[in-house]
Enzyme design. Structure first.
Site, PDB file in Angstrom:
ATOM      1  CG  HIS A  36       5.639  -1.118   3.360  1.00  0.00           C
ATOM      2  ND1 HIS A  36       4.691  -1.736   2.521  1.00  0.00           N
ATOM      3  CD2 HIS A  36       5.388  -1.468   4.821  1.00  0.00           C
ATOM      4  CE1 HIS A  36       3.590  -2.530   2.990  1.00  0.00           C
ATOM      5  NE2 HIS A  36       4.176  -2.565   4.516  1.00  0.00           N
ATOM      6  CE  LYS A  71       5.517  -1.772  14.121  1.00  0.00           C
ATOM      7  NZ  LYS A  71       4.758  -1.679  13.468  1.00  0.00           N
ATOM      8  CG  HIS A  84      -0.459   0.223   2.674  1.00  0.00           C
ATOM      9  ND1 HIS A  84      -0.357  -0.870   2.742  1.00  0.00           N
ATOM     10  CD2 HIS A  84      -0.230   1.198   3.364  1.00  0.00           C
ATOM     11  CE1 HIS A  84       0.107  -0.391   4.662  1.00  0.00           C
ATOM     12  NE2 HIS A  84       0.193   1.274   4.452  1.00  0.00           N
TER      13      HIS A  84
END
Ligand code: NAP
Length: 483
Positions: free
Chosen positions: A240, A331, A178
């Site tokens: 990604h 993260k 995406h």
């Protein structure tokens, strides 16, 4: 600014995993927004499919609630929502059994585009492909959309490609990343190849280095056990960050067409040098007032999986020899921020006094939040006091430039799903690209596993472990601030 919405052909879109999290948060809200913009012809139909036994009415109710949660109130006019929900149908289908497949076959229509979205666990992709074939549901021009992760290493990605290719040709398979659907990522290509200004400078002679950052402020939370099997390298870098690197480093394709673009991206992956162990820093976040430590989240006190990774890469070709690409993702960092930053070299000779300062241009392409492009240029500091140089931004926030509020910048899923219906594969990964990315990733993971490397602990809310800062410091460079 009037948006130019090009309607697509009528379609039947079957969402396998229509009761799942991705369908609820992304796919269905994206379809609704396209519907609001008038992009869905009246014959378009969306069929949810999953094992749960429920009526189409029940599913519509659930989708209505999802829209309330994930679509801005201003776009949820009751008549529009009702008209959208009328397009929805539901069928209980088991990917591993025979239940529901004949009914699905009976519901498919001739003369409309056929698309099947595999929004289920990857272990079911093969079953779905096989059943679509076995029950004679998918036509030769049907499209399948495959979610990430596409394999967990080269062998599994190859096996998955082989299985899918038994039933579908490469032109029918849409592997979603995406990130490629983000407005800014496409703008990276528009900036590079639509202007004469940048491309002559886009090489080792003028670019000092490139930084690609995808920082998240959240931890792995509820998906800790899943994440612990994967880690930042598999979860983010292999797909990604690799795609962002490819679009930044690739040669100009001859046309903006699927295979022309994907051929150039593939060449970048194949040109990557093996990464030296000292050019990789992995980390795990510590416990803090923001939440438990990575190991607690992963429920694995001995975990060596990384929630953070930074690395220095070299693209071994004429254009980039000598220009490092620094990648980092993690993260529980300081803030949520994704960007590609091109640090140009300083002018070769300064005509100004030493105390005027010296500056290098920086072009940053922001993916999130606030998608946009910012170029820092050097000017004279205004006012008396002689020549002092400062850098100022030439900033283009898409939301501002296009006269839209942030909510109107289309979501990546909106564009990608419509591209599937249009049959445009440019922003989807080809099978050989995915395999090449795994072929590059596997030895890196094998290397740290064999060496028994442990990730460095880092403070929650920081920019990652100190060692990651050193990765650039030792080259005389600095990471951009995260937030
Ligand atoms: P999820 O919430 O666990 O949903 C899984 C879906 O699969 C449910 O609709 C489930 O419905 C259905 N399902 C399970 N077994 C089935 C079977 N045998 N036959 C038919 N349907 C079955 O998962 P998700 O988060 O939506 O993720 C779906 C896919 O997207 C995964 O590949 C994931 O890696 C990927 N993905 C998700 C996200 C995200 O943010 N969620 C992001 C990127 C990629 P029933 O139980 O009713 O069958």
């Amino acid at each position: 600014m009037v948006s130019r919405v090009i309607p697509v052909e009528p379609f039947d879109l079957v969402i396998f995993g229509g009761t799942g999290d991705l369908a609820r948060r992304k796919i269905l809200p994206a379809l609704y927004r396209r519907f609001c913009d008038g992009q869905m012809p009246s014959e378009a139909r969306i069929i949810g499919a999953a094992r749960t036994q429920q009526s189409a009415g029940d599913w519509r109710g659930w989708v209505g609630e999802a829209l309330e949660e994930f679509v801005a109130a201003a776009r949820r006019e009751p008549q529009t929502v009702a008209a959208f929900l009328e397009r929805l149908d539901y069928l209980a289908v088991d990917a591993k059994g025979d239940g529901g497949w004949q009914e699905l076959c009976d519901r498919m229509r001739e003369g409309v585009v056929q698309a099947f979205y595999f929004s289920v666990a990857p272990s079911l992709f093969g079953d779905l492909a096989e059943r679509l074939h076995q029950f004679g549901i998918a036509r030769a021009d049907a499209r399948i959309v495959v979610e990430k992760p596409f394999g967990t290493d080269l062998a599994s990605a190859r096996a998955l490609n082989r299985t899918l290719s038994e039933y579908f040709s490469e032109t029918q398979i849409y592997r979603i990343d995406h990130y490629l659907g983000k407005e800014t990522v496409q703008n990276l290509m528009a900036v590079r190849f639509g202007n004469v200004l940048f491309e002559p400078l886009w090489n080792t002679q003028y670019v000092d280095h490139v930084q690609i950052t995808v920082a998240e402020s959240v931890g792995v939370g509820g998906r800790g056990a899943y994440y612990d099997q994967s880690g930042a390298m598999r979860d983010m870098v292999q797909n990604h960050l690799m795609q962002l690197l490819c679009l930044t480093a690739m040669e100009p394709p001859s046309r903006f067409e699927p295979d022309a673009v994907r051929d150039e991206k593939l060449k970048v992956i194949r040109a990557l040098d093996p990464v030296l162990p000292e050019d990789i820093v992995r980390g795990q976040y510590k416990a803090s007032d923001k939440g438990p430590s990575y190991r607690e989240d992963a429920e694995n006190e001995a975990s060596r999986t990384e929630s953070f990774i930074a690395m220095k890469l070299h693209v071994a070709n004429w254009r980039w020899n000598g220009t490092p690409f620094y990648l980092r993702t993690g993260k529980r960092l300081k803030s949520r921020k994704s960007e590609i930053v091109i640090h140009f070299k300083e002018p070769p000779h300064s005509i100004f006094d030493e105390d005027a300062g010296s500056r290098a241009n920086v072009l940053s392409i922001r993916l999130q939040p606030d998608e946009g492009i910012d170029l820092r240029v050097t000017i004279k500091e205004p006012g008396p006091g002689g020549m002092r140089l400062i850098d100022v931004p030439l900033d283009m926030s898409f939301a501002e430039a296009l006269g839209a509020d942030g909510a109107d910048v289309p979501d990546a899923y909106e564009r990608l799903i419509m591209d599937v219906i249009r049959g445009n594969q440019t922003l989807f990964m080809r099978g050989d690209e995915v395999e090449a990315a795994w072929a590059w990733t596997d030895p890196i993971i094998e290397g740290w596993t064999k060496r028994g490397d442990r990730p460095f602990p880092y403070d929650a809310g920081s920019a990652g472990p100190e060692e990651a800062l050193m990765l650039l410091h030792k080259d005389g460079r600095r990471w951009r601030e995260i937030g």
